[in-house]
Enzyme design. Sequence first.
Site, short mmCIF file in Angstrom:
data_model
loop_
_atom_site.label_atom_id
_atom_site.label_comp_id
_atom_site.label_asym_id
_atom_site.label_seq_id
_atom_site.Cartn_x
_atom_site.Cartn_y
_atom_site.Cartn_z
N PRO A 16 108.95 65.37 -29.71
CA PRO A 16 108.80 65.74 -31.12
C PRO A 16 108.50 64.49 -31.95
CG PRO A 16 111.09 66.03 -30.39
CD PRO A 16 110.29 65.64 -29.19
N HIS A 17 107.61 64.63 -32.91
CA HIS A 17 107.26 63.46 -33.72
C HIS A 17 106.78 63.88 -35.10
CE1 HIS A 17 103.67 64.74 -31.46
NE2 HIS A 17 102.99 64.40 -32.53
N GLY A 18 106.84 62.95 -36.01
CA GLY A 18 106.38 63.20 -37.37
C GLY A 18 106.28 61.91 -38.15
#
Length: 156
Positions: free
Chosen positions: A69-71
């Site tokens: 997960p990334h942002g």
Amino acid sequence: MGRINIIGFLQPEDIIPDLTSDQKDQVLAELAAKVEERNPGLNRAELCKILQERERLGSTGIGDGVAIPHGKVKNAKELVLVFGRSLAGVDFNSLDGRPAQLFFLLVAPDEAVGIHLKMLARISRILKDPATRKRLLDAADAAAIYNVIREQDSCY
């Protein structure tokens, strides 16, 4: 920019060896809480929102029990990494339909593009190896997990 290393951004204190959550959104919240704990300038609720929006575009569960997960976050000063492990596994809508057990959460500053993509590629490369994934699952604690990551990080 040269080579980017995971260990430059990850310490043993950034590792959750036993995630307690068994749902995708809860895992994201648990990882975001670790980011907030280790980086007081970053807000868990805002981070959860960003991560959930990213997941709606398509799951970051890349298969083989791995999710990244990334942002991007406006007030992040640098790249932030946390690692979590769920021995039970979590349904993460992964590409191969298998539960995710190994999670690298990557938070990047808004303007960071190159470093963000290089780190995603590096994590993917290291976790492609079945033996590495098994060693991460078998590791006794956060320190042992960190040692596996550090060892693999220096190989590539």
